[in-house]
Scaffold this motif. Structure first.
Motif, mmCIF file in Angstrom:
data_model
loop_
_atom_site.group_PDB
_atom_site.id
_atom_site.type_symbol
_atom_site.label_atom_id
_atom_site.label_comp_id
_atom_site.label_asym_id
_atom_site.label_seq_id
_atom_site.Cartn_x
_atom_site.Cartn_y
_atom_site.Cartn_z
ATOM 1 N N HIS A 142 0.817 -1.219 0.000
ATOM 2 C CA HIS A 142 0.000 0.000 0.000
ATOM 3 C C HIS A 142 0.849 1.266 0.000
ATOM 4 C CE1 HIS A 142 -4.285 -1.044 0.158
ATOM 5 N NE2 HIS A 142 -3.834 -2.207 0.585
ATOM 6 N N ALA A 143 2.034 1.199 0.564
ATOM 7 C CA ALA A 143 2.929 2.360 0.532
ATOM 8 C C ALA A 143 3.444 2.604 -0.889
ATOM 9 C CB ALA A 143 4.093 2.163 1.499
ATOM 10 N N LYS A 144 3.601 1.535 -1.649
ATOM 11 C CA LYS A 144 4.099 1.661 -3.028
ATOM 12 C C LYS A 144 2.978 1.970 -4.012
ATOM 13 C CE LYS A 144 8.130 -1.335 -2.621
ATOM 14 N NZ LYS A 144 8.716 -2.623 -3.026
ATOM 15 N N GLN A 145 1.859 1.268 -3.891
ATOM 16 C CA GLN A 145 0.729 1.457 -4.798
ATOM 17 C C GLN A 145 -0.409 2.068 -3.998
ATOM 18 O OE1 GLN A 145 -0.202 -1.721 -7.384
ATOM 19 N NE2 GLN A 145 1.920 -2.079 -7.887
ATOM 20 N N LYS A 146 -0.441 3.371 -3.989
ATOM 21 C CA LYS A 146 -1.316 4.148 -3.107
ATOM 22 C C LYS A 146 -2.738 4.202 -3.642
ATOM 23 C CE LYS A 146 2.746 6.880 -2.349
ATOM 24 N NZ LYS A 146 3.506 7.829 -3.134
ATOM 25 N N HIS A 147 -3.619 3.446 -3.025
ATOM 26 C CA HIS A 147 -5.029 3.457 -3.416
ATOM 27 C C HIS A 147 -5.659 4.784 -3.004
ATOM 28 C CE1 HIS A 147 -5.134 -1.232 -3.139
ATOM 29 N NE2 HIS A 147 -4.099 -0.784 -3.806
ATOM 30 N N GLY A 148 -6.471 5.334 -3.880
ATOM 31 C CA GLY A 148 -7.160 6.590 -3.589
ATOM 32 C C GLY A 148 -6.281 7.821 -3.725
ATOM 33 N N TYR A 149 -5.038 7.646 -4.165
ATOM 34 C CA TYR A 149 -4.103 8.766 -4.237
ATOM 35 C C TYR A 149 -4.460 9.684 -5.404
ATOM 36 C CZ TYR A 149 0.241 11.381 -4.043
ATOM 37 O OH TYR A 149 1.164 12.378 -3.914
ATOM 38 N N GLY A 150 -4.374 10.966 -5.164
ATOM 39 C CA GLY A 150 -4.678 11.981 -6.161
ATOM 40 C C GLY A 150 -5.963 12.681 -5.777
ATOM 41 N N LEU A 151 -5.871 13.924 -5.361
ATOM 42 C CA LEU A 151 -7.052 14.663 -4.921
ATOM 43 C C LEU A 151 -8.009 14.885 -6.083
ATOM 44 C CD1 LEU A 151 -5.623 17.409 -2.551
ATOM 45 C CD2 LEU A 151 -6.898 15.356 -1.931
ATOM 46 N N ARG A 152 -9.254 14.549 -5.859
ATOM 47 C CA ARG A 152 -10.317 14.865 -6.806
ATOM 48 C C ARG A 152 -11.129 15.985 -6.169
ATOM 49 N NH1 ARG A 152 -11.854 9.729 -5.787
ATOM 50 N NH2 ARG A 152 -14.033 10.379 -5.716
ATOM 51 N N ASP A 153 -11.181 17.119 -6.827
ATOM 52 C CA ASP A 153 -11.891 18.276 -6.274
ATOM 53 C C ASP A 153 -13.298 18.418 -6.832
ATOM 54 O OD1 ASP A 153 -9.726 19.107 -4.708
ATOM 55 O OD2 ASP A 153 -8.831 20.173 -6.393
ATOM 56 N N ASP A 154 -13.609 17.688 -7.887
ATOM 57 C CA ASP A 154 -14.856 17.875 -8.615
ATOM 58 C C ASP A 154 -16.104 17.849 -7.742
ATOM 59 O OD1 ASP A 154 -14.021 15.187 -8.324
ATOM 60 O OD2 ASP A 154 -15.407 14.510 -9.871
ATOM 61 N N ASP A 155 -16.214 16.901 -6.848
ATOM 62 C CA ASP A 155 -17.425 16.805 -6.037
ATOM 63 C C ASP A 155 -17.118 16.728 -4.539
ATOM 64 O OD1 ASP A 155 -16.306 14.286 -5.902
ATOM 65 O OD2 ASP A 155 -18.196 13.221 -6.166
ATOM 66 N N ALA A 156 -15.963 17.208 -4.139
ATOM 67 C CA ALA A 156 -15.553 17.095 -2.738
ATOM 68 C C ALA A 156 -16.519 17.856 -1.828
ATOM 69 C CB ALA A 156 -14.139 17.612 -2.536
ATOM 70 N N ALA A 157 -17.009 17.149 -0.808
ATOM 71 C CA ALA A 157 -17.918 17.757 0.161
ATOM 72 C C ALA A 157 -17.156 18.438 1.281
ATOM 73 C CB ALA A 157 -18.848 16.696 0.746
ATOM 74 N N ALA A 158 -15.940 17.980 1.533
ATOM 75 C CA ALA A 158 -15.113 18.555 2.595
ATOM 76 C C ALA A 158 -13.682 18.111 2.386
ATOM 77 C CB ALA A 158 -15.613 18.113 3.967
#
Length: 148
Positions: free
Chosen positions: A17-33
């Motif tokens: 998980h440290a090497k292949q980061k799941h969920g990595y990369g901020l998505r701002d399109d529909d962020a609630a917080a």
């Protein structure tokens, strides 16, 4: 499976998980917080965005940050277990993970609730590393308090 085999498996989960980061990369399109957290002790930091579900819960999280393999793996594992969850379900997961981190190695963790994040159970034996593992969970908790 012996405890040594289980420990090796858990270490491999953390490395993966440290090497292949799941969920990595901020998505701002529909962020609630969003929440940005910093561990001043070691410099680890994470920014986490919550993405709402149609039912008013959290469909997913996205994140960016840098730090040690424990904080990175923790964020990756967290992104895997937050999927179309209600606020109550997420709050229960945060509480279970916090309890695991405060156990000083005496708990194995609830795999049904925490999924592969139980691989971080061994971290609780090392006081200086607990903040690393908790960092994304604290960001999630903070972001929940700021959701629309």
């Amino acid at each position: 499976m012996s405890s040594s085999d289980l420990q090796n498996l858990y270490q491999q989960v953390i490395v993966d998980h440290a090497k292949q980061k799941h969920g990595y990369g901020l998505r701002d399109d529909d962020a609630a917080a969003s929440s940005h957290q910093l561990n001043p002790t070691c410099g680890d930091e994470v920014t986490l965005n919550l993405h709402p579900s149609a039912s008013g819960g959290v469909a997913s999280i996205s994140w960016e940050g840098h730090g040690c393999s424990i904080s990175t793996a923790s964020a990756s594992l967290l992104s895997d277990i937050v999927s179309d969850d209600s606020r109550d379900e997420i709050t229960a997961k945060i509480a279970a993970f916090r309890e695991l981190m405060q156990s000083k190695g005496t708990l194995d963790g609830d795999e049904e609730l925490l999924g592969d994040a139980v691989a971080l159970a061994g971290v609780s034996k090392y006081v200086t590393r607990i903040k690393c593992a908790m960092l994304p969970w604290v960001a999630l908790e903070d972001a929940l308090t700021h959701t629309r």
